[in-house]
Design an enzyme around this catalytic site. Sequence first.
Site, PDB file in Angstrom:
ATOM      1  N   ASP A   1     -46.323  72.468 -38.589  1.00 64.16           N
ATOM      2  CA  ASP A   1     -45.953  73.835 -38.992  1.00 64.16           C
ATOM      3  C   ASP A   1     -44.469  74.098 -38.787  1.00 64.16           C
ATOM      4  OD1 ASP A   1     -48.652  74.747 -39.685  1.00 64.16           O
ATOM      5  OD2 ASP A   1     -49.032  74.294 -37.589  1.00 64.16           O
TER       6      ASP A   1
ATOM      7  N   LYS B   1     -47.977  72.471 -34.134  1.00 64.80           N
ATOM      8  CA  LYS B   1     -49.063  72.111 -35.047  1.00 64.80           C
ATOM      9  C   LYS B   1     -50.273  72.983 -34.743  1.00 64.80           C
ATOM     10  CE  LYS B   1     -50.235  67.996 -35.812  1.00 64.80           C
ATOM     11  NZ  LYS B   1     -50.564  68.516 -37.150  1.00 64.80           N
TER      12      LYS B   1
ATOM     13  N   GLU C   1     -56.010  66.395 -33.474  1.00 65.20           N
ATOM     14  CA  GLU C   1     -54.711  65.882 -33.945  1.00 65.20           C
ATOM     15  C   GLU C   1     -53.883  65.382 -32.765  1.00 65.20           C
ATOM     16  OE1 GLU C   1     -53.862  68.448 -37.990  1.00 65.20           O
ATOM     17  OE2 GLU C   1     -53.320  69.352 -36.078  1.00 65.20           O
TER      18      GLU C   1
END
Length: 246
Positions: A101, A111, A120
């Site tokens: 992001d 993120k 992730e």
Amino acid sequence: MEQGTISLMNEETKLKMQAGYAVVDSMVKSGMKLGLGTGSTAIHAVRRVGELLAQGTLRDIFAFPTSLQTEIECEKLKIPFFSLNSKELSSGLDLTIDGADEVDPQNYLIKGGGGALLIEKVAAYASSEYAIVVDESKLTKSLGGGFPVPVEVVPAARVQAARVLEKFGAAVILREAVRKAGPVITEHGNIILDIRFCSPINPLLMETELNQIPGVVENGFFTRKPPVVYIACSAGTVETRPAVKQ
Ligand code: 5RP
């Protein structure tokens, strides 16, 4: 992908696709154990892996999808995928490719805009190499005051965790679902508190600090696994920013 299909895409999608294709073409090799990230940029890398496997240019990929979205895409594209607990992946991953992001000048990341931050991060930190794909709009001078940092919290700790986060100087918003009443529930049964800091913070320290709060499962600062960042620019080029040694 065919030329006609590409020319119909909007500019943002083209950039995401360029970054996704570039990272796969330069870093993915046959036989790799490959973490596959989540989101509208990472999915182009997943599609490129599928394309190269179908052509026979790539062989023997052992993929680990970081979310249901990515798992479904692997199924569609016939990319063989495994649990991270399986014997195939028990020694860890060679490379994980994911989106972000925000990316700061140190290649520290935020993120979790897609809510998949927990797995992730497991994939990123279990990988020998880590590559991030973004378009240039994701580059920022600092983290924490712009794009909100997602904090995944067990539902029972919602109010108490929010209280502590506010004491850290953060504005806290419970992430609401779209086309479902109430909050977003992650793939692990948790909620997400999106937080924005009112004054500058150190993301490296904050990544550790936030996880000390009882009830916090994980947070969206990614600072301990230096990624190489592939940046698709509006000029039509893809630049790479090497991993910053820690
Ligand atoms: C999902 C993520 C995504 O990688 C991040 O939100 C970027 O997504 P997109 O490429 O769609 O902008 O962290 O949890």
